[in-house]
Design an enzyme around this catalytic site. Structure first.
Site, PDB file in Angstrom:
ATOM      1  N   ILE A  82     -97.769  22.369  -8.220  1.00 36.46           N
ATOM      2  CA  ILE A  82     -98.623  22.329  -9.375  1.00 36.46           C
ATOM      3  C   ILE A  82     -98.857  23.150 -10.730  1.00 36.46           C
ATOM      4  CG2 ILE A  82    -100.702  21.324 -10.338  1.00 36.46           C
ATOM      5  CD1 ILE A  82    -101.541  20.625  -8.213  1.00 36.46           C
ATOM      6  N   ALA A  93    -108.621  22.896  -9.274  1.00 36.07           N
ATOM      7  CA  ALA A  93    -108.184  23.272  -8.564  1.00 36.07           C
ATOM      8  C   ALA A  93    -109.144  22.998  -7.012  1.00 36.07           C
ATOM      9  CB  ALA A  93    -107.861  24.763  -8.315  1.00 36.07           C
ATOM     10  N   ARG A  94    -110.259  23.942  -7.310  1.00 38.11           N
ATOM     11  CA  ARG A  94    -111.258  23.606  -5.712  1.00 38.11           C
ATOM     12  C   ARG A  94    -112.738  23.968  -7.110  1.00 38.11           C
ATOM     13  NH1 ARG A  94    -108.867  21.353  -4.099  1.00 38.11           N
ATOM     14  NH2 ARG A  94    -107.608  21.903  -2.298  1.00 38.11           N
ATOM     15  N   GLU A  98    -120.098  17.416  -4.814  1.00 36.33           N
ATOM     16  CA  GLU A  98    -119.525  16.123  -5.602  1.00 36.33           C
ATOM     17  C   GLU A  98    -120.062  14.950  -5.299  1.00 36.33           C
ATOM     18  OE1 GLU A  98    -115.667  15.853  -4.906  1.00 36.33           O
ATOM     19  OE2 GLU A  98    -115.199  17.813  -7.223  1.00 36.33           O
ATOM     20  N   HIS A 146    -113.391  14.166 -10.471  1.00 37.88           N
ATOM     21  CA  HIS A 146    -111.835  14.950  -9.224  1.00 37.88           C
ATOM     22  C   HIS A 146    -110.978  13.914  -9.556  1.00 37.88           C
ATOM     23  CE1 HIS A 146    -111.616  17.304  -5.633  1.00 37.88           C
ATOM     24  NE2 HIS A 146    -110.366  17.078  -5.957  1.00 37.88           N
ATOM     25  N   GLY A 201    -107.609  14.320 -10.206  1.00 39.89           N
ATOM     26  CA  GLY A 201    -106.212  15.288 -10.647  1.00 39.89           C
ATOM     27  C   GLY A 201    -105.472  14.530 -10.011  1.00 39.89           C
TER      28      GLY A 201
END
Length: 299
Positions: free
Chosen positions: A150, A225-226, A255, A272, A274
């Site tokens: 990515i 990412a995280r 989340e 979230h 992506g």
């Protein structure tokens, strides 16, 4: 054979492939990231799992009957790989599926931030004709933290637009970086970057108080990412001081997210998503299903 799908959503086409292959499918009943106690309960009698970002530690693995964990996504830092190997559990991921979707959304959200599109849209909806001058991507210094599939795709797109690309990835050798990109250490990259975008794996924090203090005034920061990679409290301080002019956050430690970043107009928040393009999601789900089916053949 029972297969558990833990992702909050999953396409019917991919589920049908599993069912046609003889598997009984158990869906995530909560439609969100499941907890450890919920995972333990759901794994009873299950031999294979299409996994999200829930944690598969040794305790979970050793008390399960799992033979295959097939991640619907690229990262596998949420899985105890040594424990899985010891317990003869095969682990797969789908590294290619989300690449284009995540990269395109990153570019779109970056443009939204630097041109203040979200704010001007809100003003227009309130009947206010107020022009805002933003930035163009060309010639901006963009620091990519993480240069996997990515990160590389984001860098390629930004390079074509004319941005100056800086790369921080401690696991990457110099020869793996394109000639017109600059490999740089984290501290020096943060000091000079106009934009910082995170595409790294792992769960360890990368951006905290020290890093925010090093940043130039008016920087933009993006995290797809995280959730744990950025210290949220320190981000708030940087937003309050103007050190960070704008941010986009797509991944969160908890989340669904309902934290204090929702109070900041200059922070773009997405749940979230992506990888959530129709095309990217379909590929990722089918890859995860096919990985599980192939993995189960050896048992």
């Amino acid at each position: 054979m029972n297969v558990l799908i833990t992702t909050s959503s999953f396409g019917d086409e991919a589920i049908q492939v599993l069912q046609d292959s003889g598997f009984e499918v158990i869906k995530n009943p909560y439609k969100r990231k499941i907890t450890q106690s919920e995972l333990k309960s759901l794994l009873e009698g299950v031999v294979g799992v299409i996994a999200g970002l829930e944690k598969y530690d040794y305790d979970i693995l050793s008390k399960s009957k799992l033979k295959v964990i097939s991640r619907c996504g690229s990262g596998i830092s949420n899985i105890d790989l040594n424990g899985a190997k010891e317990l003869n559990i095969s682990v797969y991921n789908t590294p290619d599926g989300p690449t284009q979707s995540v990269a395109e959304l990153t570019i779109g959200c970056l443009l939204t931030l630097i041109r203040d599109v979200s704010n001007t849209n809100n003003l227009m909806h309130r009947g206010k004709w107020q022009k805002v001058t933003g930035h163009q991507l060309k010639d901006l210094k963009v620091l990519l933290i993480g240069f996997g599939r990515i990160g590389r795709r984001v860098g390629k797109i930004l390079d074509a637009i004319g941005a100056e690309i800086l790369v921080y990835d401690p696991f990457l050798s110099e020869d793996k970086i394109p000639e017109n990109f600059t490999k740089i250490d984290l501290n020096n990259g943060i000091k000079i970057a106009d934009v910082i975008t995170l595409h790294s794996s792992g769960e360890d924090p990368i951006i905290g108080g020290k890093e925010f203090r090093l940043m130039k005034q008016g920087v933009f920061i993006l995290n797809v990412a995280r959730g744990g990679l950025i210290n949220e409290k320190e981000l708030e301080k940087a937003l309050n001081s103007g050190k960070v002019k704008g941010a986009w956050i797509d991944t969160f430690k908890e989340e669904p997210y309902a934290g204090s970043l929702t109070k900041y107009d200059q922070v773009l928040l997405t749940p979230h998503i992506g990888s959530y393009s129709i095309e990217g999601r379909k590929k990722m789900e089918l890859d995860a299903v096919n990985n599980l089916i192939q993995g189960m053949k050896i048992y």
